[in-house]
Scaffold this motif. Structure first.
Motif, PDB file in Angstrom:
ATOM      1  N   GLY A 109      10.051   3.372 -17.877  1.00  0.00           N
ATOM      2  CA  GLY A 109      11.387   3.626 -18.406  1.00  0.00           C
ATOM      3  C   GLY A 109      11.869   5.061 -18.334  1.00  0.00           C
ATOM      4  N   VAL A 110      11.234   5.869 -17.502  1.00  0.00           N
ATOM      5  CA  VAL A 110      11.643   7.279 -17.375  1.00  0.00           C
ATOM      6  C   VAL A 110      12.717   7.383 -16.290  1.00  0.00           C
ATOM      7  N   ASP A 111      13.787   8.104 -16.582  1.00  0.00           N
ATOM      8  CA  ASP A 111      14.839   8.320 -15.581  1.00  0.00           C
ATOM      9  C   ASP A 111      14.337   9.279 -14.515  1.00  0.00           C
ATOM     10  N   VAL A 112      14.463   8.861 -13.244  1.00  0.00           N
ATOM     11  CA  VAL A 112      14.024   9.749 -12.164  1.00  0.00           C
ATOM     12  C   VAL A 112      15.246  10.320 -11.453  1.00  0.00           C
ATOM     13  N   GLY A 113      15.098  11.519 -11.003  1.00  0.00           N
ATOM     14  CA  GLY A 113      16.198  12.190 -10.318  1.00  0.00           C
ATOM     15  C   GLY A 113      15.805  13.621  -9.986  1.00  0.00           C
ATOM     16  N   PHE A 114      16.804  14.455  -9.845  1.00  0.00           N
ATOM     17  CA  PHE A 114      16.575  15.840  -9.427  1.00  0.00           C
ATOM     18  C   PHE A 114      15.606  16.571 -10.368  1.00  0.00           C
ATOM     19  N   LYS A 115      15.791  16.383 -11.670  1.00  0.00           N
ATOM     20  CA  LYS A 115      14.988  17.123 -12.659  1.00  0.00           C
ATOM     21  C   LYS A 115      13.505  16.721 -12.589  1.00  0.00           C
ATOM     22  N   SER A 116      13.235  15.392 -12.586  1.00  0.00           N
ATOM     23  CA  SER A 116      11.832  14.943 -12.557  1.00  0.00           C
ATOM     24  C   SER A 116      11.157  15.330 -11.241  1.00  0.00           C
ATOM     25  N   ASN A 117      11.924  15.228 -10.132  1.00  0.00           N
ATOM     26  CA  ASN A 117      11.376  15.620  -8.829  1.00  0.00           C
ATOM     27  C   ASN A 117      11.043  17.100  -8.777  1.00  0.00           C
ATOM     28  N   LEU A 118      11.914  17.912  -9.362  1.00  0.00           N
ATOM     29  CA  LEU A 118      11.701  19.369  -9.361  1.00  0.00           C
ATOM     30  C   LEU A 118      10.468  19.745 -10.188  1.00  0.00           C
ATOM     31  N   ILE A 119      10.270  19.059 -11.314  1.00  0.00           N
ATOM     32  CA  ILE A 119       9.081  19.324 -12.154  1.00  0.00           C
ATOM     33  C   ILE A 119       7.808  19.029 -11.352  1.00  0.00           C
ATOM     34  N   LEU A 120       7.799  17.884 -10.626  1.00  0.00           N
ATOM     35  CA  LEU A 120       6.637  17.532  -9.801  1.00  0.00           C
ATOM     36  C   LEU A 120       6.421  18.566  -8.700  1.00  0.00           C
ATOM     37  N   ALA A 121       7.524  19.004  -8.065  1.00  0.00           N
ATOM     38  CA  ALA A 121       7.431  20.002  -6.989  1.00  0.00           C
ATOM     39  C   ALA A 121       6.818  21.302  -7.504  1.00  0.00           C
ATOM     40  N   ILE A 122       7.238  21.729  -8.682  1.00  0.00           N
ATOM     41  CA  ILE A 122       6.704  22.979  -9.257  1.00  0.00           C
ATOM     42  C   ILE A 122       5.208  22.836  -9.547  1.00  0.00           C
TER      43      ILE A 122
END
Length: 455
Positions: free
Chosen positions: A180-193
């Motif tokens: 149920g977690v919203d995925v998008g720019f923010k979650s992708n950026l956290i993973l990238a970091i």
């Protein structure tokens, strides 16, 4: 942009390159009198350290050279690449990946033997191996444009964009969205970091830190993945013979092929798809692995060639086959519209509900992160050849930035970009290898004469 990259990749992977890779590999196989299959046990003895000498020139052991090379090849090519091949080409695509691997064993033997035979020194005086060095050292300065071509496209081909893209897709599809977690720019950026931090710690430490990490991670990830997939196959054992047989029959009928035709026919397109995905999986003939094997501690080129040829056998004949059978026997290739890593996740989840996808997530994370380490080494070697050893560290900064870019870019675009770069790396690698192949056969005879004398 996506269409442009696809057109570049399709053009690069035309008929001439297929003839060069497969035809060239068959020629090398015949020239060596099927050496990869005659000396497998000797290759294993070398790998286990029977002939290791700490005083030999080089930087890392045979085992670390193979695991560094395998940490780049056993990655998304085995999980996402096989899934792409089957979702587009059906079961028959796997057969042509096998052909690519069998021929690739011979190609890898020759390219990695040459990487030791013709090692050169970088601008810092450090001994280096790889296609760019064996082209210049073996064929002379007049052939340097080929070495430059390899290094330029090598810097693009070494970018971690496919691995990072598929790792992001796996985290989103397997962990975040089901919870149920919203995925998008923010979650992708956290993973990238997060990936940038881990990768930076390892790659900025140089080859020894990369090879140490790879030598610990690769055996673990292969074993974990092997056990998981064998469990899936045992759970669906009654279907394994059917689909194993279908791989052979569909390879020539191409009834399951869903992509564009090639030269007016679907069979040719299926063969091309299998060879492309095989090359993406084991990289035989592309020229990346000889850069790792060229750093091995040895003064016997044939020994390193024998170790290197084990790569396609482990990578494509074992790991890719397991992935293909898992996708086929669970039926997810026909019942879902998933592609890439998500298709493999569906296969795991089909047999092991609840925990299957998390088990694959662990495998994907280890596969992807270990690949990130070795590819950075390849890219820095290419930049070192072009601009000098004192500037090679700049590649690491480009590499780290590309991790963030890859998270935000469509998968097919990333896959086509790397495919195209690989194709243009293969041209100089294969041309130089075919020209110098007779020198390798002389070295083979001399080596086995020496071994008999020592025994």
């Amino acid at each position: 942009m996506e269409e442009l990259v696809k057109a570049f990749s399709d053009y690069a992977w035309g008929l001439p390159l297929v003839i060069l890779l497969i035809g060239g590999g068959v020629y090398l196989l015949i020239l060596s009198r099927f050496l990869p299959f005659r000396y497998l046990s000797h290759a294993v003895h070398v790998l286990r350290g029977k002939y290791d000498d700490p005083n030999d020139p080089g930087q890392i052991s045979h085992f670390k050279a193979l695991t560094t090379a395998l940490s780049s090849t056993i990655g998304m090519g085995n999980i996402a690449g096989v899934a792409v091949a089957i979702s587009v080409g059906g079961p028959g695509a796997m057969f042509w990946m096998w052909v690519s691997a069998i021929v690739g064993m011979s190609t890898k033997f020759f390219t990695s033997t040459l990487a030791i035979m013709y090692r050169g020194k970088d601008s810092a005086g450090e001994l280096q191996g790889g296609p760019m060095y064996f082209i210049v050292e073996g064929l002379g300065k007049s052939w340097k444009p080929l070495a430059i071509m390899f290094s330029l496209f090598g810097m693009i081909g070494a970018l971690p964009v496919v691995n990072v893209n598929q790792l992001t897709q796996a985290v989103n599809d397997i962990i975040l969205i089901p919870n149920g977690v919203d995925v998008g720019f923010k979650s992708n950026l956290i993973l990238a970091i997060f990936l940038v931090v881990i990768t930076s710690i390892i790659i900025l430490g140089g080859l020894n830190r990369i090879s140490n990490a790879a030598s610990k991670m690769v055996p673990t990830m292969v074993l974990l993945y092997f056990v998981s997939v064998v469990f899936i196959l045992i759970s669906n054992y009654e279907l394994v013979p059917k689909y194993f047989y279908l791989i052979f029959t569909d390879a020539f009928s191409a009834v399951s092929y869903k992509g564009d035709s090639f030269m007016g026919g679907v069979l040719g397109a299926l063969i091309l798809l299998g060879i492309r995905r095989g090359a993406f999986s084991n990289e035989a003939g592309i020229g990346t692995a000889p850069m790792a094997h060229g750093a091995a501690k040895t003064d016997e080129p044939v020994r390193e060639g024998l170790v290197a040829m084990l790569g396609p056998a482990i990578d494509t004949l074992i790991v890719c086959t397991l992935t293909a059978l898992a996708i086929l026997v669970t039926g997810v290739w026909e019942t879902t519209s998933d592609n890439g890593v998500s298709l493999t996740a569906s296969a795991f989840n089909h047999t092991m509900p609840f925990y299957g996808r998390y088990l694959l997530m662990v495998c994907v994370a280890i596969f992807s992160i270990s690949s990130l380490f070795s590819y950075s080494y390849y890219g820095t070697k290419c930049m070192s050849f072009l601009l000098g050893a004192d500037r090679k560290h700049y590649y690491n900064y480009i590499y780290i930035l590309s991790i963030i870019l890859a998270v935000m870019t469509p998968f097919n675009m990333m896959l086509n970009l790397i495919d195209g770069a690989f194709a243009l790396m293969a041209i100089p690698t294969m041309l130089a290898t075919l020209i110098m192949a007779p020198r390798v056969t002389k070295e083979i005879k001399a080596y086995f004469k020496r071994i008999k004398t020592e025994d």
